[in-house]
Design an enzyme around this catalytic site. Structure first.
Site, PDB file in Angstrom:
ATOM      1  N   CYS A  16       0.839  -1.195   0.000  1.00 50.56           N
ATOM      2  CA  CYS A  16       0.000   0.000   0.000  1.00 50.56           C
ATOM      3  C   CYS A  16       0.870   1.240   0.000  1.00 50.56           C
ATOM      4  O   CYS A  16       2.092   1.167   0.097  1.00 50.56           O
ATOM      5  CB  CYS A  16      -0.938   0.004   1.200  1.00 50.56           C
ATOM      6  SG  CYS A  16      -0.070   0.151   2.789  1.00 50.56           S
ATOM      7  N   CYS A  19       3.322   1.698   2.882  1.00 54.93           N
ATOM      8  CA  CYS A  19       4.577   0.951   2.740  1.00 54.93           C
ATOM      9  C   CYS A  19       5.572   1.767   1.924  1.00 54.93           C
ATOM     10  O   CYS A  19       6.757   1.859   2.268  1.00 54.93           O
ATOM     11  CB  CYS A  19       4.331  -0.385   2.031  1.00 54.93           C
ATOM     12  SG  CYS A  19       3.117  -1.456   2.820  1.00 54.93           S
ATOM     13  N   CYS A  83      44.363 -22.134 -10.905  1.00 54.84           N
ATOM     14  CA  CYS A  83      44.900 -22.283  -9.560  1.00 54.84           C
ATOM     15  C   CYS A  83      44.065 -21.480  -8.576  1.00 54.84           C
ATOM     16  O   CYS A  83      43.132 -20.764  -8.956  1.00 54.84           O
ATOM     17  CB  CYS A  83      46.361 -21.828  -9.494  1.00 54.84           C
ATOM     18  SG  CYS A  83      46.554 -20.072  -9.880  1.00 54.84           S
ATOM     19  N   ASP A 504      14.075  23.405 -33.334  1.00 52.71           N
ATOM     20  CA  ASP A 504      15.258  23.555 -34.168  1.00 52.71           C
ATOM     21  C   ASP A 504      14.792  23.390 -35.620  1.00 52.71           C
ATOM     22  O   ASP A 504      13.743  22.782 -35.868  1.00 52.71           O
ATOM     23  CB  ASP A 504      16.264  22.473 -33.764  1.00 52.71           C
ATOM     24  CG  ASP A 504      17.426  22.370 -34.718  1.00 52.71           C
ATOM     25  OD1 ASP A 504      17.993  23.407 -35.064  1.00 52.71           O
ATOM     26  OD2 ASP A 504      17.754  21.236 -35.120  1.00 52.71           O
ATOM     27  N   ASP A 703      17.839  18.040 -32.781  1.00 54.20           N
ATOM     28  CA  ASP A 703      18.348  16.750 -33.253  1.00 54.20           C
ATOM     29  C   ASP A 703      19.369  16.138 -32.303  1.00 54.20           C
ATOM     30  O   ASP A 703      19.872  15.052 -32.545  1.00 54.20           O
ATOM     31  CB  ASP A 703      18.929  16.868 -34.665  1.00 54.20           C
ATOM     32  CG  ASP A 703      20.125  17.810 -34.720  1.00 54.20           C
ATOM     33  OD1 ASP A 703      20.621  18.212 -33.652  1.00 54.20           O
ATOM     34  OD2 ASP A 703      20.569  18.131 -35.839  1.00 54.20           O
ATOM     35  N   ASP A 707      22.407  20.773 -30.344  1.00 53.98           N
ATOM     36  CA  ASP A 707      21.389  21.412 -29.521  1.00 53.98           C
ATOM     37  C   ASP A 707      21.416  20.988 -28.061  1.00 53.98           C
ATOM     38  O   ASP A 707      20.475  21.253 -27.323  1.00 53.98           O
ATOM     39  CB  ASP A 707      19.993  21.092 -30.106  1.00 53.98           C
ATOM     40  CG  ASP A 707      19.877  21.558 -31.545  1.00 53.98           C
ATOM     41  OD1 ASP A 707      20.342  22.672 -31.833  1.00 53.98           O
ATOM     42  OD2 ASP A 707      19.344  20.812 -32.366  1.00 53.98           O
TER      43      ASP A 707
END
Length: 841
Positions: A16, A19, A83, A504, A703, A707
Site C-alpha cells: 500500500c 509501505c 589455480c 530547431d 536533433d 542542440d
C-alpha cells in the site's frame, strides 16, 4: 563504485501507499543514499548509492523494515582458471559488481555461483567483469526470476488457488450465519438439528482455517509491522478480521464474559473479508502484470544466441558472450542480436519495433543495424559495434524502466498524506468504537465492533498507492510502443503543462538533407572554378550543407583541388587555401567580419533567402565571388504536426541560425507562430530565455547534436532522431523516429497520463473521504444504516481494482498523428556529423 551509481532494487512485501512512504523515508535517511524513487506498481526502489557500503546499508535497512530486497542467483561457466589465485581474482572481480551479495567460485567445476540483488544489473555485467579480469565466462544456468509479467502471472495463479480454497471454506460459514436472510426458517432448522452452539463451533473451525491458512499473510506481515509502530494495510486487515474473530471466539467459548444481549458471532465477516481482499489481490496481480506489458514486449525483442564467425567458422554463442568487433551472420527472417554495421550482404530490415516507422529499411555494406530489429529476405553479415547494456534496445529498455519507476511531483502530495494515513485510520477506528460505546444504542458493544472493523477494512490505502505509479507504467510503456521514450519520469508531468514548443530547424522541421539549388556568380567568376574551389573547402566538413555542395560539384564532373589550412569560425563560416588563393564560405556576417564587400550580390542573397533558401557567400582572395544557395525540404509531416500542436493550445516557435527571410519563408509554409533567426549555436539558450518571458513552460525540440545546451535548458528537452547519440544524455524525451509527429504523440501521451492520474487520485481519495464516515456509522442515526464489514471489504477491493483498470485504459491510446515519412534515412548520417559553422543549425 567511486561515483554515485543508480541501482534498482526489487522490493518484497509492499502492499500500500503507507509501505511506499516508509521505504522512501528509511532510504532517504541513509548516508550515501540519494535520489530515492519507490514505486508500488513496479514493486521497486531506485536509488543512487555513493559506494558499496551505502548499497549494503540500504539492503539492511529494507530487511529491518520488513520490506526485503529480492535476491536471485546465476551460475557462470568460467574459463582459464588454473589455480587458487585465479579463484581469488575471479571472486574479487565478480564481488566488485554493484549489487552482488555473495560469490562462490569452484575451481574444480570451473563455475561461479553469484547471489545478487534482483534488478541491480544483468548477467552480462558479470560476464564483462570476469572477462576484464582475464577469465572469459558464459551463463551456465540463469536462475534469474522470471520477468515481471511472468512473476505476476505466477502470483496471480497462487492467489487464485488461495481464493478458491478460502471461498470453499467461507461459503458454509456464510450460509450458516447469513442463510436466514435468503432462506426463511434457516436459523430454526439449524437450531433444531445441530444446534446453534455446534453451528458456531463449526464456523469457528472453518473461519480459523481461512484466517490462518489462505489469510495468514495478513497476520504474518501486518502484526510485526504494527509492533514496529509502522502499520500498513496488512495491519488493518489483521486487526479488523482478528477483532471480529476474537469477539466471536469469546461469544462461542466464553459466553459468560459478554452481556447476554451482545452474544453474537461474526465469523462470517472475518472469513468473507479475507476472501474478498484475496480476490482484490488476485485481480491486482493480474492487472499489475499487464502494466508491464510494454517492457515485456521490448525484452521479447532480445534474442538469446547469435551466429558468430570465429576463424571463418560460424558458431552459436550466448548473447552475453558477444564482444565489440565480432562478425555476426543473420539469416532471412531472423532478429538481429546487437547493434552493428553491415560488412556484407543486402536486405531490408523491419525497424518498426524500435522507431515506430512501418516500412522496412534497405541495408547494405556500411549501413548501421540495430539489435532487436528483424531481417527481411536477404542474408547479412555485420560487425558488432554495441553489445550488452550499450545496445540501442538495452538503452530503450533502461529508459522505459527508469521512467516507469520515477516519482512525479504530483506523487509528493500522496506520499505526505499516506505516510500518516494508516495510523490515522487506526485512531479513527478506536474513536469510532469509543463513540459507539458511549452514546450508541443497544447492543452498543456489537455495533461498536461492526463499525470499528468496517472503518479498518474500508480505509486500506491500496488505491492511493497505486493511483500514480500504475498510470506512469502504462503510459510510458504505451509511449515506448509509439516510439516516444520518456527518459526522465518527471518530463511526463512537465510536458503536459507545456504552452510553447520551440523547434530547431535543420533535421527537425526540415529533413536535414539539403541540396544545392542556385549559384549566382559575381562579374568575372565562372561556375566551374568557383564551385570546385568552394567544394574543395567544404570537403573538409561533414555538415549536411557541405555534403550537398560537394555532391553537386562531383555530379557536375568537377575535379576538386587540394585545400590546406582549413579553419572554421563557429556560427560564421569556413576558410582554406586552395591553389594559392584564400577561399571563404559562410554567412553575410562572416564576410562582414573579414572585411569583404557583399554589395554586388546582396540583392541576389536576399531574394534567395526570401524563397526559403539557405544562402552562403563565397569569396576568393578578398573579393566576393558568388552566392551559393541550398534548400532543405520541409518534412512531410511538419505542417500537420505543427497544426496539431496549435490545435492543442500550444504555440510553436522556430529557432534557427538562418537569415530571417529564409526562416520566415519556412514558417509561412509550416504555420509556425514565432521565428527567432540569425542565432549562433551558443545563442539558443538565450533565445529560450526570451521565449520563457512570455510565461508558461517551454519544450525544445532538436536533433541532439548541436542542440545539447538548449535541450538541457528547456523545461522539457525533446531529442528527435535515432536516440543513440548525445540526445540520450541531453534530452528528457527521445523520439526514435525522425518524424515531428512524435512530438504531438508525446504531448498526447503526457496529457492522457496526467489526466488518468488525476482521475485515479480523485477516486482513491474521494472513496476514503466519503466511505470512512459511512463505515463509522454517520448514517445510522438518521437512516439506521450501518455498513457491514463484508461490504467494506468488497468496496476496498473494488477501489484498487478500479484504479488499476482505469490505468490500463492508457494501453488503448493511439498515435495522434501517423508518420507519413516512412523510414527516416537522414538521421544516421546526421548523427555522424560534427557541428558545422554555417548559418543553418
Amino acid at each position: 563504485m567511486t561515483a554515485a551509481t543508480h541501482v534498482t532494487l526489487s522490493v518484497d512485501n509492499m502492499s500500500c501507499a503507507s509501505c511506499v512512504g516508509r521505504v522512501d523515508r528509511a532510504l532517504n535517511e541513509l548516508d550515501g543514499v540519494s535520489d530515492v524513487s519507490v514505486n508500488l506498481a513496479a514493486e521497486s526502489a531506485r536509488i543512487a548509492v555513493a559506494d558499496a557500503a551505502a548499497l549494503a546499508a540500504a539492503v539492511d535497512a529494507l530487511s529491518t523494515l520488513g520490506y526485503p530486497a529480492r535476491q536471485n542467483r546465476v551460475v557462470l561457466n568460467v574459463a582459464s582458471m588454473s589455480c587458487a589465485s585465479c579463484v581469488g581474482r575471479v571472486d574479487k572481480a565478480l564481488a566488485a559488481v554493484p549489487g552482488v551479495v555473495a560469490v562462490n567460485v569452484n575451481l574444480a567445476a570451473e563455475t561461479a555461483t553469484v547471489d545478487f540483488l534482483e534488478g541491480a544489473f544483468t548477467p552480462g555485467d558479470l560476464i564483462a567483469a570476469a572477462g576484464d579480469a582475464g577469465y572469459p565466462a558464459e551463463i551456465a544456468e540463469a536462475q534469474q526470476s522470471a520477468s515481471r509479467v511472468a512473476r505476476k502471472a505466477d502470483e496471480a495463479r497462487d492467489l487464485s488457488r488461495r481464493v478458491a480454497f478460502a471461498a470453499a471454506l467461507a461459503l458454509p460459514v456464510f450460509i450458516l450465519e447469513m442463510g436466514a436472510h435468503v432462506i426463511p426458517g434457516m436459523h430454526t432448522l439449524i437450531a433444531g438439528t445441530i444446534g446453534m452452539q455446534a453451528s458456531w463451533v463449526l464456523q469457528f473451525v472453518l473461519t480459523s482455517l481461512v484466517l490462518f491458512g489462505p489469510g495468514r499473510h495478513f497476520f504474518a506481515a501486518g502484526l510485526p509491522a504494527l509492533m514496529r509502530g509502522a502499520p500498513d494495510m496488512n495491519s488493518l486487515v489483521a486487526v479488523g478480521t482478528g477483532a471480529a474473530w476474537g469477539y466471536s471466539v469469546i461469544a462461542t467459548f466464553l459466553p459468560g464474559a459478554l452481556p447476554e444481549g451482545v452474544r453474537a458471532v461474526y465469523f462470517e465477516a472475518a472469513a468473507v473479508i479475507v476472501v474478498l481482499i484475496l480476490i482484490g489481490r488476485w485481480l491486482e496481480a493480474r492487472a499489475k502484470g499487464r502494466t508491464g506489458a510494454a517492457i515485456e514486449a521490448l525484452m521479447g525483442l532480445q534474442v538469446r544466441t547469435a551466429r558468430v564467425l570465429r576463424n571463418g567458422v560460424a558458431q552459436e554463442v550466448e548473447i552475453e558472450a558477444l564482444k565489440v568487433g565480432d562478425l555476426i551472420q543473420v539469416r532471412p527472417g531472423e532478429r538481429l542480436p546487437v547493434d552493428g554495421s553491415v560488412t556484407e550482404g543486402e536486405s531490408h530490415v523491419d525497424e518498426s519495433m524500435i522507431t515506430g516507422e512501418p516500412l522496412a529499411v534497405p541495408k547494405g555494406a556500411g549501413d548501421p543495424v540495430t539489435g532487436g530489429t528483424v531481417n527481411g529476405t536477404g542474408s547479412l553479415t555485420f560487425r558488432a559495434t554495441r553489445v550488452g547494456t550499450d545496445t540501442t534496445l538495452a538503452q530503450i529498455i533502461r529508459m522505459v524502466e527508469e521512467a516507469q519507476g520515477a516519482k512525479l511531483p504530483i506523487q509528493g502530495l500522496v506520499d505526505r498524506v499516506t505516510l500518516w494515513f494508516v495510523p490515522a485510520v487506526m485512531a479513527a477506528a478506536l474513536l469510532t468504537v469509543a463513540v459507539w460505546l458511549l452514546v450508541g444504542p443497544d447492543p452498543a458493544l456489537t455495533l461498536a465492533l461492526v463499525a470499528g472493523v468496517s472503518v479498518l477494512i474500508i480505509a486500506c490505502p491500496c488505491a492511493m498507492g497505486l493511483a500514480t505509479p500504475t498510470s506512469i507504467m502504462v503510459g510510458t510503456g504505451r509511449a515506448a510502443e509509439m516510439g516516444v521514450l520518456f527518459r526522465k519520469g518527471d518530463a511526463l508531468q512537465a510536458l503536459s503543462d507545456v504552452t510553447l514548443v520551440a523547434l530547431d530547424k535543420t533535421g527537425t522541421v526540415t529533413e536535414g538533407r539539403p541540396r544545392l539549388t542556385d549559384v549566382v556568380l559575381a562579374e568575372g567568376a565562372t561556375r566551374a572554378d568557383v564551385l570546385a574551389k568552394v567544394a574543395a573547402v567544404e570537403a573538409q566538413s561533414e555538415h549536411p550543407i557541405a555534403v550537398s555542395i560537394v555532391a553537386s560539384a562531383q555530379a557536375e564532373g568537377l575535379d576538386l583541388p587540394n585545400a590546406t589550412g582549413f579553419r572554421s569560425v563557429t556560427g560564421y563560416g569556413v576558410a582554406a587555401e586552395v591553389g594559392g588563393q584564400t577561399v571563404l564560405v559562410g554567412a553575410d556576417r562572416f564576410m562582414e567580419r573579414e572585411g569583404i564587400d557583399t554589395a554586388p550580390l546582396a540583392e541576389a542573397e536576399r531574394d534567395l533567402a526570401a524563397r526559403g533558401r539557405t544562402a552562403l557567400y563565397a569569396a576568393i582572395d578578398g573579393r566576393i565571388a558568388a552566392v551559393i544557395a541550398v534548400a532543405d525540404p520541409v518534412k512531410a509531416d511538419s505542417r500537420a504536426a505543427i497544426a496539431a500542436l496549435r490545435a492543442r493550445g500550444i504555440k510553436v516557435a522556430m529557432i534557427t541560425g538562418d537569415k530571417r527571410e529564409t526562416a520566415e519563408a519556412i514558417a509561412r509554409e509550416t504555420g509556425i507562430d514565432t521565428v527567432i533567426a540569425g542565432v549562433l549555436p551558443d545563442g539558443k539558450v538565450a533565445a529560450l530565455d526570451d521565449l520563457r518571458g512570455q510565461g508558461g513552460r517551454i519544450a525544445f525540440v532538436g536533433d541532439g547534436i548541436n542542440d545539447a545546451p538548449a535541450l538541457a535548458h528547456a523545461d522539457v528537452g525533446i531529442a528527435i532522431g535515432t536516440g543513440t547519440d548525445i540526445a540520450i544524455d541531453s534530452a528528457d524525451v527521445v523520439l526514435m523516429s525522425g518524424a515531428l509527429s512524435g512530438v504531438v504523440n508525446a504531448v498526447e501521451v503526457s496529457r492522457a497520463t496526467m489526466r488518468n492520474i488525476r482521475q485515479n487520485l480523485v477516486w482513491a481519495f474521494g472513496y476514503n473521504v466519503a466511505l470512512i464516515p459511512v463505515a463509522a456509522g454517520v448514517l445510522y442515526p438518521a437512516f439506521g444504516i450501518l455498513l457491514s464489514p463484508v461490504f467494506a471489504a468488497g468496496a476496498m477491493a473494488l477501489s484498487s481494482v478500479s484504479v488499476l483498470t482505469n490505468a490500463l485504459r492508457l494501453r488503448r491510446l493511439r498515435p495522434a498523428l501517423a508518420d507519413p515519412q516512412g523510414p527516416a534515412r537522414s538521421k544516421p548520417d546526421a548523427a555522424k556529423a560534427a557541428p558545422r559553422p554555417q548559418p543553418a543549425e
